[in-house]
Design a protein around this motif. Sequence first.
Motif, PDB file in Angstrom:
ATOM      1  N   TYR A 165       0.838  -1.205   0.000  1.00 50.56           N
ATOM      2  CA  TYR A 165       0.000   0.000   0.000  1.00 50.56           C
ATOM      3  C   TYR A 165       0.870   1.252   0.000  1.00 50.56           C
ATOM      4  O   TYR A 165       0.599   2.200  -0.734  1.00 50.56           O
ATOM      5  N   PHE A 166       1.913   1.265   0.806  1.00 45.94           N
ATOM      6  CA  PHE A 166       2.830   2.406   0.819  1.00 45.94           C
ATOM      7  C   PHE A 166       3.549   2.535  -0.523  1.00 45.94           C
ATOM      8  O   PHE A 166       3.878   3.636  -0.966  1.00 45.94           O
ATOM      9  N   SER A 167       3.766   1.403  -1.179  1.00 46.91           N
ATOM     10  CA  SER A 167       4.410   1.428  -2.495  1.00 46.91           C
ATOM     11  C   SER A 167       3.506   2.093  -3.528  1.00 46.91           C
ATOM     12  O   SER A 167       3.989   2.886  -4.353  1.00 46.91           O
ATOM     13  N   ILE A 168       2.201   1.789  -3.491  1.00 47.86           N
ATOM     14  CA  ILE A 168       1.301   2.425  -4.471  1.00 47.86           C
ATOM     15  C   ILE A 168       1.095   3.906  -4.149  1.00 47.86           C
ATOM     16  O   ILE A 168       0.826   4.706  -5.044  1.00 47.86           O
ATOM     17  N   ILE A 169       1.227   4.272  -2.867  1.00 41.82           N
ATOM     18  CA  ILE A 169       1.152   5.695  -2.514  1.00 41.82           C
ATOM     19  C   ILE A 169       2.327   6.445  -3.151  1.00 41.82           C
ATOM     20  O   ILE A 169       2.161   7.551  -3.679  1.00 41.82           O
ATOM     21  N   LYS A 170       3.504   5.827  -3.124  1.00 42.08           N
ATOM     22  CA  LYS A 170       4.677   6.446  -3.732  1.00 42.08           C
ATOM     23  C   LYS A 170       4.515   6.623  -5.238  1.00 42.08           C
ATOM     24  O   LYS A 170       5.036   7.575  -5.828  1.00 42.08           O
ATOM     25  N   ASN A 171       3.817   5.672  -5.855  1.00 36.33           N
ATOM     26  CA  ASN A 171       3.623   5.710  -7.311  1.00 36.33           C
ATOM     27  C   ASN A 171       2.245   6.228  -7.701  1.00 36.33           C
ATOM     28  O   ASN A 171       1.800   6.020  -8.840  1.00 36.33           O
TER      29      ASN A 171
END
Length: 200
Positions: A165-171
């Motif tokens: 989830y934090f990864s998709i926030i970054k992208n």
Amino acid sequence: MRIQLISLFAAFLAGCIVMILHEFPKALLYNGLNKNQDPKKKRNVYKLYQYIDPIGILFCITNQAGFSKPYMYRLKNRRSNLLLGICGFTSLFLVFVISVVVMKLQHNFSTPLSYNPNDSTWRLFCQFSLIYMALISLSMLFVNLFPVSTFDMGLCIAAKSPSRYFSIIKNDYLIKVLLIFVVIFQLLTDLSKYILVLLL
């Protein structure tokens, strides 16, 4: 000109209704999952206009594939995330199914996505509204499959893997740009029309 105006208003109204029917059940569920929150905040979920996204409604009118404005959730556990995500997908699917069922019960839908220009204004408006309700709800379901942090898929990812989830926030920016291109080039619209024609 008359047909275009009826179609335009029907698309606008259908987009607003689909957005509300998508987000309002999620907001009610959120209240049910967070019973200790401020009563004033609980009442805010009934302000239905807040779920209508201005850019999303523009896409609904022009491409029949938009997105709604989600209620500002303060999620505390994975189960809540998952339930809210499933609720969002389910609400869109139900709107689509109900729209298709109603259309199949109408004699004027013997030819898929067609209309008789000699029909009354009210009949044309109802016909356009049903078509747009089906197309927009199905397209919006596909839109919510994109892993945007505030979309239904984002909620499901947050439930299964906080690190992803934090990864998709970054992208988030890149994913949204990709989504906008997909909507502008009507890829989701064409897919939704194809499915709707098959079902009718």
